[in-house]
Scaffold this motif. Structure first.
Motif, PDB file in Angstrom:
ATOM      1  N   ALA A 183       0.861  -1.172   0.040  1.00  0.00           N
ATOM      2  CA  ALA A 183       0.002  -0.097   0.059  1.00  0.00           C
ATOM      3  C   ALA A 183       0.968   1.251   0.074  1.00  0.00           C
ATOM      4  O   ALA A 183       0.528   2.104   0.893  1.00  0.00           O
ATOM      5  CB  ALA A 183      -0.890   0.062   1.177  1.00  0.00           C
ATOM      6  N   ALA A 184       1.652   1.285  -0.847  1.00  0.00           N
ATOM      7  CA  ALA A 184       2.808   2.433  -1.073  1.00  0.00           C
ATOM      8  C   ALA A 184       2.142   3.583  -2.008  1.00  0.00           C
ATOM      9  O   ALA A 184       3.030   4.251  -2.493  1.00  0.00           O
ATOM     10  CB  ALA A 184       4.428   2.067  -1.316  1.00  0.00           C
ATOM     11  N   GLY A 185       0.930   3.487  -2.286  1.00  0.00           N
ATOM     12  CA  GLY A 185       0.428   4.520  -3.018  1.00  0.00           C
ATOM     13  C   GLY A 185       0.813   4.634  -4.566  1.00  0.00           C
ATOM     14  O   GLY A 185       1.234   3.479  -5.040  1.00  0.00           O
ATOM     15  N   SER A 186       1.383   5.542  -4.934  1.00  0.00           N
ATOM     16  CA  SER A 186       2.023   5.902  -6.192  1.00  0.00           C
ATOM     17  C   SER A 186       3.135   5.051  -6.581  1.00  0.00           C
ATOM     18  O   SER A 186       3.766   4.876  -7.366  1.00  0.00           O
ATOM     19  CB  SER A 186       2.154   7.475  -6.374  1.00  0.00           C
ATOM     20  OG  SER A 186       1.064   8.319  -6.172  1.00  0.00           O
ATOM     21  N   TRP A 187       3.810   4.933  -5.284  1.00  0.00           N
ATOM     22  CA  TRP A 187       5.212   4.389  -5.564  1.00  0.00           C
ATOM     23  C   TRP A 187       5.098   2.961  -5.146  1.00  0.00           C
ATOM     24  O   TRP A 187       6.293   2.353  -5.582  1.00  0.00           O
ATOM     25  CB  TRP A 187       5.951   5.008  -4.047  1.00  0.00           C
ATOM     26  CG  TRP A 187       6.153   6.430  -4.077  1.00  0.00           C
ATOM     27  CD1 TRP A 187       7.264   7.101  -4.823  1.00  0.00           C
ATOM     28  CD2 TRP A 187       5.439   7.042  -3.335  1.00  0.00           C
ATOM     29  NE1 TRP A 187       6.815   8.487  -4.403  1.00  0.00           N
ATOM     30  CE2 TRP A 187       5.887   8.582  -3.634  1.00  0.00           C
ATOM     31  CE3 TRP A 187       4.070   7.225  -2.507  1.00  0.00           C
ATOM     32  CZ2 TRP A 187       5.230   9.947  -3.091  1.00  0.00           C
ATOM     33  CZ3 TRP A 187       3.557   8.275  -2.127  1.00  0.00           C
ATOM     34  CH2 TRP A 187       4.100   9.515  -2.200  1.00  0.00           C
ATOM     35  N   TYR A 214       8.101  -1.442  -6.124  1.00  0.00           N
ATOM     36  CA  TYR A 214       8.518  -2.347  -5.156  1.00  0.00           C
ATOM     37  C   TYR A 214       8.785  -3.804  -5.712  1.00  0.00           C
ATOM     38  O   TYR A 214       9.326  -4.579  -5.702  1.00  0.00           O
ATOM     39  CB  TYR A 214       8.029  -2.409  -3.824  1.00  0.00           C
ATOM     40  CG  TYR A 214       8.091  -0.920  -3.333  1.00  0.00           C
ATOM     41  CD1 TYR A 214       9.410  -0.525  -2.730  1.00  0.00           C
ATOM     42  CD2 TYR A 214       7.207  -0.146  -3.396  1.00  0.00           C
ATOM     43  CE1 TYR A 214       9.723   0.554  -2.306  1.00  0.00           C
ATOM     44  CE2 TYR A 214       7.508   1.160  -2.535  1.00  0.00           C
ATOM     45  CZ  TYR A 214       8.817   1.501  -2.225  1.00  0.00           C
ATOM     46  OH  TYR A 214       8.821   2.886  -1.573  1.00  0.00           O
ATOM     47  N   ARG A 238     -10.082  24.160  -5.913  1.00  0.00           N
ATOM     48  CA  ARG A 238      -9.241  23.376  -6.634  1.00  0.00           C
ATOM     49  C   ARG A 238      -9.694  22.935  -7.941  1.00  0.00           C
ATOM     50  O   ARG A 238     -10.779  22.331  -7.825  1.00  0.00           O
ATOM     51  CB  ARG A 238      -8.782  22.016  -5.764  1.00  0.00           C
ATOM     52  CG  ARG A 238      -7.997  21.053  -6.832  1.00  0.00           C
ATOM     53  CD  ARG A 238      -7.723  19.848  -6.086  1.00  0.00           C
ATOM     54  NE  ARG A 238      -6.824  19.948  -5.016  1.00  0.00           N
ATOM     55  CZ  ARG A 238      -6.642  19.126  -3.874  1.00  0.00           C
ATOM     56  NH1 ARG A 238      -7.576  18.058  -3.727  1.00  0.00           N
ATOM     57  NH2 ARG A 238      -5.858  19.431  -2.998  1.00  0.00           N
TER      58      ARG A 238
HETATM   59  C1  LIG Z   1      -3.261  16.661  -4.920  1.00  0.00           C
HETATM   60  C2  LIG Z   1      -3.861  15.451  -4.401  1.00  0.00           C
HETATM   61  C3  LIG Z   1      -5.223  15.492  -4.324  1.00  0.00           C
HETATM   62  C4  LIG Z   1      -6.137  14.699  -4.546  1.00  0.00           C
HETATM   63  N1  LIG Z   1      -7.346  14.546  -4.207  1.00  0.00           N
HETATM   64  C5  LIG Z   1      -8.108  13.534  -3.979  1.00  0.00           C
HETATM   65  C6  LIG Z   1      -9.660  14.082  -3.503  1.00  0.00           C
HETATM   66  O1  LIG Z   1     -10.158  15.146  -3.517  1.00  0.00           O
HETATM   67  N2  LIG Z   1     -10.206  12.818  -3.427  1.00  0.00           N
HETATM   68  C7  LIG Z   1      -9.912  11.709  -3.530  1.00  0.00           C
HETATM   69  O2  LIG Z   1     -10.753  10.764  -3.361  1.00  0.00           O
HETATM   70  N3  LIG Z   1      -8.699  11.365  -3.878  1.00  0.00           N
HETATM   71  C8  LIG Z   1      -7.774  12.484  -4.033  1.00  0.00           C
HETATM   72  N4  LIG Z   1      -6.752  12.326  -4.134  1.00  0.00           N
HETATM   73  C9  LIG Z   1      -6.156  10.852  -4.299  1.00  0.00           C
HETATM   74  C10 LIG Z   1      -5.842  10.158  -2.845  1.00  0.00           C
HETATM   75  O3  LIG Z   1      -4.907  11.081  -2.242  1.00  0.00           O
HETATM   76  C11 LIG Z   1      -5.365   8.874  -3.192  1.00  0.00           C
HETATM   77  O4  LIG Z   1      -6.079   8.259  -4.148  1.00  0.00           O
HETATM   78  C12 LIG Z   1      -5.219   8.122  -2.048  1.00  0.00           C
HETATM   79  O5  LIG Z   1      -4.299   8.759  -0.960  1.00  0.00           O
HETATM   80  C13 LIG Z   1      -4.398   6.823  -2.338  1.00  0.00           C
HETATM   81  O6  LIG Z   1      -4.279   6.032  -1.005  1.00  0.00           O
HETATM   82  P1  LIG Z   1      -3.280   5.105  -0.734  1.00  0.00           P
HETATM   83  O7  LIG Z   1      -3.512   4.495   0.690  1.00  0.00           O
HETATM   84  O8  LIG Z   1      -3.238   3.935  -1.828  1.00  0.00           O
HETATM   85  O9  LIG Z   1      -1.690   5.736  -0.965  1.00  0.00           O
HETATM   86  P2  LIG Z   1      -1.024   6.925  -0.120  1.00  0.00           P
HETATM   87  O10 LIG Z   1      -2.015   7.704   0.392  1.00  0.00           O
HETATM   88  O11 LIG Z   1      -0.318   7.626  -1.124  1.00  0.00           O
HETATM   89  O12 LIG Z   1      -0.339   6.433   0.768  1.00  0.00           O
HETATM   90  C14 LIG Z   1       1.043   5.579   0.578  1.00  0.00           C
HETATM   91  C15 LIG Z   1       1.897   5.615   1.789  1.00  0.00           C
HETATM   92  O13 LIG Z   1       2.902   4.891   1.647  1.00  0.00           O
HETATM   93  C16 LIG Z   1       4.170   5.429   1.968  1.00  0.00           C
HETATM   94  N5  LIG Z   1       5.196   4.850   1.447  1.00  0.00           N
HETATM   95  C17 LIG Z   1       5.876   4.660   0.188  1.00  0.00           C
HETATM   96  N6  LIG Z   1       6.921   4.029  -0.065  1.00  0.00           N
HETATM   97  C18 LIG Z   1       7.113   3.777   1.450  1.00  0.00           C
HETATM   98  C19 LIG Z   1       8.378   3.197   1.877  1.00  0.00           C
HETATM   99  N7  LIG Z   1       9.288   2.672   0.931  1.00  0.00           N
HETATM  100  N8  LIG Z   1       8.521   3.081   3.050  1.00  0.00           N
HETATM  101  C20 LIG Z   1       7.542   3.582   4.003  1.00  0.00           C
HETATM  102  N9  LIG Z   1       6.381   4.055   3.426  1.00  0.00           N
HETATM  103  C21 LIG Z   1       6.018   4.571   2.255  1.00  0.00           C
HETATM  104  C22 LIG Z   1       3.992   7.003   1.440  1.00  0.00           C
HETATM  105  O14 LIG Z   1       4.807   7.912   2.193  1.00  0.00           O
HETATM  106  C23 LIG Z   1       2.455   7.301   2.085  1.00  0.00           C
HETATM  107  O15 LIG Z   1       2.152   7.539   3.221  1.00  0.00           O
HETATM  108  C24 LIG Z   1      -5.760  13.282  -4.227  1.00  0.00           C
HETATM  109  C25 LIG Z   1      -4.248  12.977  -4.534  1.00  0.00           C
HETATM  110  C26 LIG Z   1      -3.266  14.263  -4.613  1.00  0.00           C
HETATM  111  C27 LIG Z   1      -1.885  13.891  -4.827  1.00  0.00           C
END
Ligand SMILES: Cc1cc2nc3c(=O)[nH]c(=O)nc-3n(C[C@H](O)[C@H](O)[C@H](O)COP(=O)(O)OP(=O)(O)OC[C@H]3O[C@@H](n4cnc5c(N)ncnc54)[C@H](O)[C@@H]3O)c2cc1C
Length: 115
Positions: A25-29, A33, A80
């Motif tokens: 669950a590292a989001g965009s990153w 991995y 926004r």
């Molecule tokens: C500017 C912006 C505005 C947005 N607005 C909206 C909105 O209005 N509504 C909406 O629904 N969605 C919105 N999104 C999208 C939403 O933020 C994402 O879809 C959501 O946060 C994804 O969740 P996630 O848990 O998959 O990933 P993330 O929230 O990105 O969490 C991934 C986590 O993994 C951590 N991580 C990564 N690699 C490592 C590593 N090697 N070691 C430790 N930790 C690591 C990161 O630091 C992060 O904390 C927006 C995104 C952005 C960038």
């Protein structure tokens, strides 16, 4: 740690964790991995673009500019305007024409001059 093509342990700088199943669950990153672990996961990051306008716009509801694919979200201290889904890898390159396309759509829609 990988055994028989399965992740059996996650080793971090804080501790090692063993588990039957692992959630990536590292989001965009996340796409970074699997490659390092020589696993195949069909996942890639998408880049969105947005412009935050920190002055009153009179917009109080979320909406979408149909056709222009721009989403409008009133936030606490700004409005926004967001759009675009770009698949160009993980980088900090901002394409000027994408920002300009959002600005143009906003200007056209809010001024009522959309053709
Ligand atoms: C500017 C912006 C505005 C947005 N607005 C909206 C909105 O209005 N509504 C909406 O629904 N969605 C919105 N999104 C999208 C939403 O933020 C994402 O879809 C959501 O946060 C994804 O969740 P996630 O848990 O998959 O990933 P993330 O929230 O990105 O969490 C991934 C986590 O993994 C951590 N991580 C990564 N690699 C490592 C590593 N090697 N070691 C430790 N930790 C690591 C990161 O630091 C992060 O904390 C927006 C995104 C952005 C960038």
């Amino acid at each position: 740690m990988i055994n028989n093509n399965q992740i059996t342990k996650v080793i971090t700088d804080k501790s090692d964790y063993s588990a039957d199943e692992i959630v990536l669950a590292a989001g965009s990153w996340s796409e970074n991995y699997p490659k390092k672990m020589r696993l195949k996961l069909p996942i890639q990051a998408g880049k969105g673009y947005s412009i935050n306008v920190p002055r009153p716009t009179g917009i109080t509801h979320s909406c979408h500019f149909n056709g222009a694919k721009v989403a409008v979200t009133p936030m606490k201290e700004y409005t926004r305007f967001a759009g675009t889904m770009e698949f160009s890898g993980i980088n900090e390159i901002i394409k000027k024409q994408r920002v300009e396309a959002i600005a143009k759509a906003v200007t056209e829609f809010l001024s009522g001059h959309r053709n």
